[in-house]
Design a protein around this motif. Structure first.
Motif, mmCIF file in Angstrom:
data_model
loop_
_atom_site.group_PDB
_atom_site.id
_atom_site.type_symbol
_atom_site.label_atom_id
_atom_site.label_comp_id
_atom_site.label_asym_id
_atom_site.label_seq_id
_atom_site.Cartn_x
_atom_site.Cartn_y
_atom_site.Cartn_z
ATOM 1 N N TYR A 112 -2.639 -3.869 6.386
ATOM 2 C CA TYR A 112 -3.530 -2.717 6.540
ATOM 3 C C TYR A 112 -4.337 -2.869 7.827
ATOM 4 N N GLU A 133 -7.256 2.271 -1.514
ATOM 5 C CA GLU A 133 -7.430 0.905 -1.004
ATOM 6 C C GLU A 133 -7.958 -0.009 -2.108
ATOM 7 N N PHE A 189 0.673 -3.485 4.042
ATOM 8 C CA PHE A 189 0.829 -2.036 4.164
ATOM 9 C C PHE A 189 2.228 -1.627 3.725
ATOM 10 N N TYR A 245 -10.662 6.177 4.856
ATOM 11 C CA TYR A 245 -9.839 5.562 3.826
ATOM 12 C C TYR A 245 -9.085 6.661 3.094
ATOM 13 N N PHE A 286 0.845 -1.200 0.000
ATOM 14 C CA PHE A 286 0.000 0.000 0.000
ATOM 15 C C PHE A 286 0.878 1.247 0.000
#
Lengths: 668, 294
Positions: B192, B168, B185, B80, B9
């Motif tokens: 996450y 996301e 992540f 988010y 991410f």
């Protein structure tokens, strides 16, 4: 003859706007070419995801030279008039000719080059294009549906030079965004253009894109022993979303087939623009979907199919979540929520609307042979699904979901069907409900809408009909006539008198759409009946009658009688009462009198039993005596008694005829 | 463009930062006030107005109190991240630049089906709208692409192009993950969920049950009263637009919280939105005056 090719190349044009854009482009070009005196041999426009294209065949390279004769002042007119005229014509007085005391100027106008005219035309089209929504971009002021990138404009294989807000015309077009290497290519005529596009992975013609999609999709399905669920609207849309449409068949988890098929199809269609696929053996949906991609991928579309399957799966998981949540909640809780939903500021909440529909449905039920209590219950539940999760997500499933939920809660089948079908018919292609309980609720739903909006003076005007009242009225008409229901409509319009003529208008439109002559519809409506079934059969009988020789001639006789009576009425009041058999009357007069006296009770009896064909037949008996009467008898006799008797006789012919329809409104 | 495709991410964010930085964007940090959408960052809403060019990219946490699912839903969150890019004026090759960013994060455009599907963006609370598309990748919406036409009820000139990536969702797609909490992540094993699961649980409870409605309402009204006053205050001849706009954002978030608490009746909704829009318009007008004077 030279050809003109124009392409307006932009960023992605909304699919729903493309077909109209092509029509508008063609129309605007045709009008402007015509204004310049050009009549192209062929003119075609096409639209795709990133381009509007126009081809005009057979244009001259220039306008012809034109000669005009301008009429000037009379000989001896004041000098100012002459000066003005000479200025306008751009001539001197010795260049004028004189004829019958008037000066004429002969002006030669050189024809302009077609390229000049085309350059102006394109600029006007671009600046005046009627996009439903347009935008500006960058520092520019030019408006287009999305940023306009290129203009290809060639005439007779040469670039037509011009520039619109910094966009220079050229002979360059652009191919597919992702496929192939060099996107930009050169085209000097339509063949080069079309082939260039194909070589650069663009199918220009929307019809060809549609055909490729259908053919490809069917082939894919056939190979897996499946069948495509065809959907014309969706086909139009996806053909506007892909320049190189490539159908791909994907798989869906069969567990989702437990959901109602309408839910699966709606989710596929509205969210993902997928076609559904069915098993030809059972006719039921199969665990697959068909997506139309815009590229032909080197892996045969495997990644694309996988990705789309994942998205669909999460969409259908949502739908299943909605179903599971909804069946935990149920009708009573939904109904309570309708209290908080406004139907219309002046017409109260949905809960209040439901109460009105229940009352109306109770009133209608006995007239259509429906069980009153079942009807009332169905009406009470009909709108509940509006607050369910599923209908919140898919508004177009209103009713359908209510029907499924009613069955899931084991409610009576007739009630469940009525909840499901009460919005029907939703368009000209939709069937009307036929079960009595469904009919009663469907009528109550539409009548409440109509009465409500008429009461607050929200009637349709012109092309504006925001509450779809025309559709509601047509729905009522179709339910009544297609089911042969005997329902006095005026009873529902006592507080909204405008509603009766509105129904009449809609019925006229409906009958006209079926090919019935509107004057016949008018002639029957003039009788003031509000029973739609009776009106329709009367129109049908009248239509058939007037097509016969007797009918056509009787109509002529009626018109003649009516004209005579009208003319005589101007001279003084017409004699009242019925005609009698006068001694010494001509045989034709006596025969007509006997025929009228005979026909009237027969026609009346037939009308009473609604046998309109028989009523027309009774009138047909009048035809020969009427013809003979007009041939042999002079109405305007010098003998006043004879004249009056004949006028009375004609009045009787007229009124007898008018009991069947108002013949004065019939053309011919 | 990074040679390495992102694997996490944060790697995705860093790749986008790197990509847009190379396109000349100012790489900003998130605005430090709760907002419902990345667009509301003053770097977009205010900078879209006025004549000055502006290119920026940033990550903005988005707060949607009603979307809280206590960490139970695999793809719905009340907090988010959105990745925002604003290019003003929009460059002519903006679509290509955008597609380049997808390639940078590892999407092979020869294998995936990318579409620009009509979607006209509108945000009535800030009186803004534009034309553009949802961008689909294999049927999945991965971005919103908009050419702003109006902001704060005012026509924009020059036009800014705006890109919004739902980070996301994009990451789940690129990394083939079905549950947001399973997303890597970083590249060192942190998920996450390790970072945000507990936050989702607590915040969901607060959004739906924790906040005191009377307090929210009072705070909303405080902000509403303060905005025009702040706009009247001045610093060296300029009214205090930027602090005033921050208060509009606070009011907007307070409204979202009241909404999640079920404290806004259906009939009141439109009126609240109208009140926020009016505040936003006041700020927009002042801002444009300042920009044009400068």
């Amino acid at each position: 003859m030279p050809q003109l090719l124009l392409e307006l190349f932009s960023e992605e044009i909304p699919a729903r706007m493309q077909a109209q854009a092509a029509k508008d482009l063609e129309r605007m070009a045709r009008e402007r070419l015509a204004a310049a005196g050009f009549l192209p041999e062929a003119l075609t426009a096409m639209a795709g995801p990133r381009r509007l294209t126009l081809v005009a065949e057979g244009l001259p390279v220039a306008q012809p030279e034109r000669h005009e004769e301008l009429k000037g002042p009379k000989v001896g007119a004041p000098p100012q008039a002459m000066e003005g005229f000479l200025r306008k014509a751009g001539l001197t007085q010795d260049q004028l000719t004189e004829r019958d005391g008037v000066y004429y100027a002969h002006v030669h106008k050189a024809g302009r080059q077609t390229t000049e005219i085309v350059a102006e035309m394109v600029e006007e089209i671009v600046r005046g294009f009627p996009w439903p929504k347009s935008m500006t971009w960058g520092y520019g002021k030019l408006r287009w549906v999305r940023p306009l990138k290129r203009i290809l404009c060639v005439f007779d294989r040469e670039i037509v030079p011009f520039s619109i807000d910094g966009i220079e015309s050229a002979d360059l077009s652009e191919g597919h965004r992702f496929m192939g290497k060099n996107r930009v290519f050169r085209a000097r005529d339509f063949d080069e253009y079309r082939q260039g596009l194909l070589a650069h992975h663009v199918v220009l013609d929307p019809e060809e894109r549609k055909a490729r999609i259908l053919e490809g999709a069917k082939t894919l399905c056939f190979a897996r022993n499946l069948e495509l669920v065809e959907d014309q609207g969706l086909l139009e849309e996806v053909a506007g979303l892909a320049e190189w449409p490539t159908p791909i068949l994907g798989d869906m988890d069969p567990a989702f087939l437990a959901l109602p098929p309408e839910v699966i199809r709606t989710s596929m269609r509205t969210h993902q623009k997928y076609f559904a696929v069915r098993d030809p053996a059972t006719g039921k949906l199969a665990p697959h979907f068909l997506v139309v991609a815009n590229i032909q991928a080197p892996d045969g579309g495997a990644e694309i199919a996988r990705g789309n399957a994942k998205v669909l799966s999460s969409r259908l998981s949502d739908a299943r979540f909605f179903w599971d949540e909804d069946v935990k909640v149920g009708f009573d809780a939904w109904l309570k929520k309708l209290d908080g939903v406004t139907f219309h500021a002046k017409l109260g909440t949905m809960a209040e609307r439901v109460e009105r529909i229940v009352a109306l449905a109770r009133e209608i039920a006995p007239m259509v042979g429906a069980d009153v209590e079942k009807t009332a219950e169905a009406a009470r539940l009909a709108k509940a699904d509006l607050t369910s999760e599923m209908v919140g997500e898919f508004p177009e499933l209103q009713g359908v979901m209510g029907g499924y939920y009613a069955r899931a809660f084991n409610l009576d089948g007739e009630i469940a069907d009525a909840v499901r079908d009460h919005y029907k018919p939703q368009g000209p292609g939709d069937a009307v409900p036929t079960a009595p309980v469904s009919i009663a609720v469907a009528l109550a739903d539409k009548l409440d809408t109509l009465v409500g909006f008429f009461a607050i003076d929200e009637k349709p005007t012109g092309s504006k009909d925001p509450f779809a009242l025309r559709r509601a009225a047509l729905g009522v008409i179709r339910i009544i006539t297609e089911n042969g229901l005997r329902l006095p409509l005026n009873r529902f319009a006592t507080k909204t008198p405008d509603l009766t003529p509105f129904f009449a208008d809609r019925l006229k439109v409906a009958l006209r759409d079926q090919g019935k002559r509107h004057d016949l519809v008018d002639a029957v409506f003039a009788l003031g009946d509000d029973d739609l079934v009776r009106i329709v059969s009367r129109v049908e009988a009248l239509d058939a009658f007037l097509k016969t020789d007797d009918g056509a001639n009787l109509l002529a006789g009626y018109k003649r009688a009516a004209n005579i009576l009208k003319a005589e009425e101007k001279k003084g009041a017409l004699p009242t009462g019925d005609a009698t058999a006068l001694a010494g009357a001509p045989a034709e007069e006596s025969a007509l009198l006997a025929a009228v006296q005979n026909a009237r009770p027969v026609a009346d009896k037939a009308l009473e039993s609604e046998d309109f064909a028989a009523a027309m037949q009774a009138l047909a008996e009048l035809r020969a005596p009427v013809d003979a009467f007009f041939e042999k008898v002079l109405v305007n006799d010098t003998d006043v008694a004879a004249r009056d008797n004949r006028l009375r006789l004609l009045s009787q012919v007229k009124t007898t005829t008018e009991r069947v329809a108002d013949f004065s409104l019939i053309a011919g | 463009m990074s040679a390495e495709k992102p694997k996490s991410f944060q790697g995705l964010i860093l790749t986008l930062h790197d990509y847009w930085s190379k396109q000349g964007c100012v790489i900003l940090q998130p605005h430090d006030i709760e907002v419902g959408a990345g667009t509301l960052h003053p770097a977009t809403v205010l900078r879209a107005l006025g004549p000055k060019p502006w290119n920026a990219a940033y990550v903005q946490p988005s707060r949607r109190p009603s979307d809280g699912r206590y960490g139970d839903n695999p793809n719905r969150l009340q907090h988010y991240y959105q990745y925002q890019v604003i290019l003003k004026p929009n460059p002519a090759e903006m679509q290509d630049l955008y597609l380049g960013s997808l390639e940078a994060i590892g999407l092979d455009l020869r294998l995936h089906d990318i579409r620009f599907v009509e979607d006209d963006w509108e945000n009535p609370t800030v009186g803004a709208w534009g034309l553009g598309w949802e961008v689909w990748c294999d049927g999945m919406e991965v971005s919103q692409y908009t050419y702003f036409q109006q902001v704060g009820g005012l026509d924009v000139s020059p036009v800014a192009g705006e890109l919004t990536y739902g980070l996301e969702r994009l990451a789940m797609y690129v990394f083939g993950v079905d549950n947001v909490y399973d997303l890597p992540f970083n590249d060192a094993g942190v998920s996450y969920g390790d970072v945000f699961l507990e936050n989702e649980r607590q915040q969901s409870q607060a959004n739906f049950h924790g906040y005191d409605v009377a307090t929210l309402k009072r705070q909303f009204e405080d902000m509403e009263r303060e905005v025009p006053l702040m706009l009247e205050r001045d610093y060296q001849g300029r009214s205090l637009v930027l602090p005033a706009y921050d208060m509009v954002l606070k009011a907007s978030h307070l409204f979202n919280l009241m909404n999640a608490r079920g404290a806004i009746a259906v009939a009141e909704r439109a009126s609240y939105i109208g009140r926020i829009r009016d505040l936003c318009k006041m700020c927009a007008q002042k801002w444009v005056e300042q920009q044009e004077a400068a």
